[in-house]
Design a protein around this motif. Structure first.
Motif, PDB file in Angstrom:
ATOM      1  N   ARG A 113       2.323   7.606   4.270  1.00 11.36           N
ATOM      2  CA  ARG A 113       1.838   8.145   5.544  1.00 11.36           C
ATOM      3  C   ARG A 113       2.827   7.863   6.668  1.00 11.36           C
ATOM      4  O   ARG A 113       3.123   8.736   7.486  1.00 11.36           O
ATOM      5  N   GLU A 123      -0.084   4.031   2.418  1.00 11.71           N
ATOM      6  CA  GLU A 123       0.274   3.739   3.816  1.00 11.71           C
ATOM      7  C   GLU A 123       1.769   3.947   4.044  1.00 11.71           C
ATOM      8  O   GLU A 123       2.173   4.515   5.061  1.00 11.71           O
ATOM      9  N   ASP A 147       0.838  -1.191   0.000  1.00  8.50           N
ATOM     10  CA  ASP A 147       0.000   0.000   0.000  1.00  8.50           C
ATOM     11  C   ASP A 147       0.882   1.253   0.000  1.00  8.50           C
ATOM     12  O   ASP A 147       1.406   1.661   1.036  1.00  8.50           O
TER      13      ASP A 147
END
Length: 165
Positions: free
Chosen positions: A115, A112, A109
């Motif tokens: 982040r 992700e 991901d």
């Protein structure tokens, strides 16, 4: 028999002592006061800087002087990555590994991973130095998505448009 627990420092962990930088700052730099002064101000403000020019003009030396000063001023230290045309995904993984987060190499991901890295950088506020053979597109993407507002210093042989001065 008592076992002692060994502590391993993550690869490319933030450098907080100028003597441990991979490139030592020269004791004196002649004719670079304008670049150094502007660099100090820009990095303190969280701006990205691109130092460009042909091999041998002193880009890495300027980066070393600015990084050494940053270690003295900021508890976030310096993440110094010697580049070999790393792509944006590898840059994210290298930042994660520097902080002991190895899951970024297996997580599919992208949002992700981004982040997590953004959070690590905002929490620690290191100076990131990307020195060597840079992939300008990858560095531009990394600077905009993961390192916006984080002091970033990039060396490159050619000038390139990007989120840097």
């Amino acid at each position: 028999m008592q076992q002692t627990q060994r502590v391993f420092v993550p690869h490319n962990a933030p450098i907080k002592d100028a003597k441990l930088l991979p490139v030592q700052a020269p004791s004196q730099m002649f004719g670079r006061n304008r670049e150094l002064g502007g660099g100090h101000v820009a990095l303190k403000a969280g701006t990205a800087i691109l130092l460009h020019g042909p091999a041998g003009v002193g880009k890495t030396a300027i980066a070393a002087v600015l990084a050494a000063a940053y270690t003295a001023q900021s508890p976030g230290g310096v993440l110094w990555f010697t580049m070999t045309e790393d792509d944006a995904d590898l840059l994210l993984a290298r930042v994660g590994r520097a902080y002991g987060v190895n899951s970024l190499t297996t997580d599919d991901d992208t949002a992700e991973r981004l982040r997590v890295v953004r959070s690590l950088l905002e929490r620690n506020r290191p100076l990131i130095v990307l020195d060597g053979l840079t992939d300008t597109d990858a560095v531009r993407e990394f600077a905009r998505s993961a390192a916006a507002g984080i002091p970033l210093l990039v060396t490159n042989d050619k000038q390139a448009a990007g989120p840097w001065t």
